[in-house]
Design an enzyme around this catalytic site. Structure first.
Site, PDB file in Angstrom:
ATOM      1  N   LYS A   1       0.892  -1.397   0.007  1.00 46.49           N
ATOM      2  CA  LYS A   1      -0.149  -0.082  -0.021  1.00 46.49           C
ATOM      3  C   LYS A   1       0.938   1.259   0.167  1.00 46.49           C
ATOM      4  CE  LYS A   1      -3.303   3.143   0.531  1.00 46.49           C
ATOM      5  NZ  LYS A   1      -4.062   3.091  -0.546  1.00 46.49           N
TER       6      LYS A   1
ATOM      7  N   CYS B   1      -3.543  10.973   0.907  1.00 50.46           N
ATOM      8  CA  CYS B   1      -2.792   9.376   0.579  1.00 50.46           C
ATOM      9  C   CYS B   1      -1.391   9.665   0.415  1.00 50.46           C
ATOM     10  CB  CYS B   1      -3.651   8.646  -0.216  1.00 50.46           C
ATOM     11  SG  CYS B   1      -5.414   8.817   0.208  1.00 50.46           S
TER      12      CYS B   1
END
Ligand code: SAJ
Length: 401
Positions: free
Chosen positions: A202, A256
């Site tokens: 991720k 993010c």
């Protein structure tokens, strides 16, 4: 089957809704904020995401989803809470730990526990240790895995179902159990690995994009000095069959890409020099843009013996959305306003009706009135504006490319 989602934010809520709609699962959605719980149970969306409110109403009305401030006994638990910074860009997993501790008393043989929150490497094992410390009798009796999301804000409904996912358990049985759960509503492939690899995967995805954008932003600085059009340069370089450069902008925003790389640099400072530099370059780009605007304003004033009217076009962190969180455009506007308190600065964001700090101006009106046009976010509306040679145009996001 019953599943309990801890966290009803930008990822937890849509995932709970899709799981309730497409899987044979009853969902309890938990949030510590009573206003979120109340709104969700009333079928009202508290997040910005197109097309999902109707689905929420469906699953609330059919009783497949119910929100609460407290978790309840279920067969599977999902931790989907924020992982912010503690300061100095050190990741803070305290929300993950608090949500984990809240479900520990409810766990029973055969249950599945999954972390979806973006987390530093080793978090899943760390939470497994906390669980087994409190409940040693559950060792080898429950399934624990990490499964990050990859959805793009604005396209969440489609991507939640169709994107491939990476699932890493603390052992193979855990990975398989988590795959079984997600296969109820995910059509993409569910790739099996271990928890640590899934965690780093991720962070790698978003760091990779950050590094690539930093390359484009660095080129934009070089081109500015060399008097070369960066958009043309990138377009031409991308004609090479193995080159695919992204687009420069006024910085990198959202929560993010501008955040996750720090989870790597905090833990592996000596090894992650490129990732750290990319963060700095992307942060510097916003600062550089603000300085460019201020210099242009000063030059205008010297030349014209009056302060310019400046249109700051766009506040959102990327094109065609109304999401202003962690937006470099917003930072630039604030910096410029702070340093030129008497200037006439028109702030434009066509996707937002009003803002609690900035007085917003219609984009056509601002364009007509301004001496200096600063393009910050490449919204489609701005692309319809003419390239007026009587105005000074600072195009940081390629509107006129
Ligand atoms: N940006 C550029 N140049 C580009 C592309 C983007 O400057 O060529 C800027 C945007 O303007 C924006 C920022 O980057 O400020 C981030 O935008 P984005 O569209 O690249 O990504 P996000 O933050 O909306 O979503 C990302 C996605 N990750 C990747 O593409 C690797 C998404 O799939 C993740 O699920 C999401 O982060 C997340 O939640 O982690």
């Amino acid at each position: 089957m019953k599943a309990c989602f801890m966290g009803l934010g930008y990822i937890g809520l849509p995932t709970a809704i899709i799981a309730a709609k497409n899987g044979n699962i009853d969902i309890i959605g938990v949030d510590i904020n009573p206003a979120v719980v109340e709104k969700t149970n009333a079928g009202q969306l508290h997040i910005i995401e197109p097309g999902i409110e109707e689905m929420l109403q469906d699953v609330i009305n059919s009783g497949k989803l119910h929100a609460s401030t407290k978790p309840a006994v279920a067969d599977a638990y999902f931790i989907v809470v924020p992982t912010p910074f503690k300061g100095n860009h050190q990741p803070d997993v305290s929300y993950v730990e608090a949500a984990t501790r809240a479900v520990i008393p409810l766990l029973k043989d055969g249950d599945l526990y999954v972390i979806e929150s973006t987390s530093p490497v080793g978090t899943t094992e760390q939470m497994a240790d906390i669980i087994f410390n409190e409940r040693p009798e559950l060792k080898d009796k429950i399934y624990i895995a990490y499964c990050p999301e990859r959805v793009l804000p604005g396209n969440v409904i489609y991507e939640l179902v169709h994107n491939d996912r990476v699932i890493g358990g603390i052992n193979e049985a855990s990975t398989r159990k988590a795959q079984e759960f997600y296969s109820q509503f995910v059509k993409g492939t569910l790739h099996a690995t271990n928890a640590r690899t899934a965690e780093l995967c991720k962070l790698t995805e978003n760091s990779s994009r950050d590094v690539q954008i930093a390359f484009a932003n660095e080129l934009s600085l070089i081109c500015d000095k060399a008097g070369i059009n960066v958009w043309e340069l990138i377009e031409l370089a991308n004609k090479h069959p193995r080159v695919n450069i992204l687009q420069p902008g006024c910085g990198v925003g959202g929560h993010c890409i501008a955040v996750d790389p720090y989870f790597i640099t905090a833990e592996f400072p000596a090894e992650s020099r490129l990732i750290a530099d990319a963060r700095e370059i992307n942060n510097y780009k916003a600062f550089w843009c603000a300085e460019r605007v201020k210099n242009e304003m000063l030059e205008f004033e010297i030349k014209n013996h009056r302060k310019p009217v400046v249109a700051m076009m766009g506040l959102a962190f990327k094109p065609n959305i109304d999401d202003l969180r962690e937006s470099p455009a917003k930072q630039i506007v604030s910096r410029v306003i702070q340093s030129c308190n008497n200037a006439d600065i028109l702030v434009v964001e066509p996707n937002v009706n009003c803002h609690n700090i900035f007085k917003l101006t219609d984009y056509k009106d601002a364009f007509d009135r301004a001496d200096i046009i600063v393009m910050l976010t490449a919204h489609n509306q701005f692309k319809t504006l003419p390239k007026d040679s009587s105005k000074i145009i600072l195009d940081f996001c390629g509107i006129y490319k």
